[in-house]
Design a protein around this motif. Structure first.
Motif, PDB file in Angstrom:
ATOM      1  N   LYS A 199      78.748 -23.264 -18.888  1.00 55.01           N
ATOM      2  CA  LYS A 199      77.792 -22.919 -17.908  1.00 55.01           C
ATOM      3  C   LYS A 199      77.248 -21.536 -18.143  1.00 55.01           C
ATOM      4  O   LYS A 199      77.922 -20.974 -19.016  1.00 55.01           O
ATOM      5  N   GLN A 234      72.910 -25.113 -24.390  1.00 59.96           N
ATOM      6  CA  GLN A 234      72.390 -25.449 -22.812  1.00 59.96           C
ATOM      7  C   GLN A 234      73.551 -25.816 -21.836  1.00 59.96           C
ATOM      8  O   GLN A 234      74.652 -25.974 -22.256  1.00 59.96           O
ATOM      9  N   PRO A 235      73.328 -25.297 -20.519  1.00 65.45           N
ATOM     10  CA  PRO A 235      74.479 -25.821 -19.421  1.00 65.45           C
ATOM     11  C   PRO A 235      74.687 -27.114 -19.828  1.00 65.45           C
ATOM     12  O   PRO A 235      73.796 -28.207 -19.946  1.00 65.45           O
ATOM     13  N   SER A 264      72.273 -21.072 -21.776  1.00 66.44           N
ATOM     14  CA  SER A 264      70.753 -20.895 -20.933  1.00 66.44           C
ATOM     15  C   SER A 264      69.953 -22.109 -21.126  1.00 66.44           C
ATOM     16  O   SER A 264      70.050 -22.718 -22.386  1.00 66.44           O
ATOM     17  N   SER A 265      69.179 -22.428 -20.186  1.00 63.93           N
ATOM     18  CA  SER A 265      68.273 -23.756 -20.421  1.00 63.93           C
ATOM     19  C   SER A 265      67.031 -23.079 -20.932  1.00 63.93           C
ATOM     20  O   SER A 265      66.074 -23.848 -21.331  1.00 63.93           O
TER      21      SER A 265
END
Length: 119
Positions: free
Chosen positions: A88, A13-14, A118-119
């Motif tokens: 990121k 995740q970011p 990615s979220s």
């Protein structure tokens, strides 16, 4: 015979972290830079970070302060670890281990490992 074995990568995740590892064998460790490049879809392959034979490091400006490369030279192989923090979405790419003889400039490449942020 030069061999580069990559491990790590995956989905984060970011703001998260991932670690990539590359073990090189069959190279002259004292004459070989070992590092990581990445290639995102539709973009050229770019340097991420490289560790010199004396373990000094150079980084792409976009990853400075977030990624750290380290290198350990054993008797028959050299292992380079890329610690990626504060990831990121723009870090998403296929990451390739690269070994380059500093005299001949002859490069060797790993098979690549996917990093997706990615979220």
């Amino acid at each position: 015979q030069v061999k580069l074995v990559e491990s790590g990568g995956g989905l984060a995740q970011p703001g998260g972290s991932l670690q990539l590892s590359c073990t090189a064998s069959g190279v002259s460790f004292g004459l070989t830079d070992i590092g990581w490049y990445r290639q995102a879809p539709g973009r050229q392959r770019e340097l991420v970070a490289v560790a010199t034979p004396r373990a000094s490091a150079n980084y792409n400006d976009s990853v400075k302060g977030r990624f750290t490369i380290s290198r350990d030279n054993a008797s028959l192989r050299s292992t380079v670890v890329l610690q990626m923090n504060n990831l990121k979405p723009e870090d998403t790419a296929v990451y390739y281990c690269n070994a380059r003889n500093v005299v001949s400039q002859l490069p060797y490449w790993g098979q690549g490992t996917q990093v997706t942020v990615s979220s």
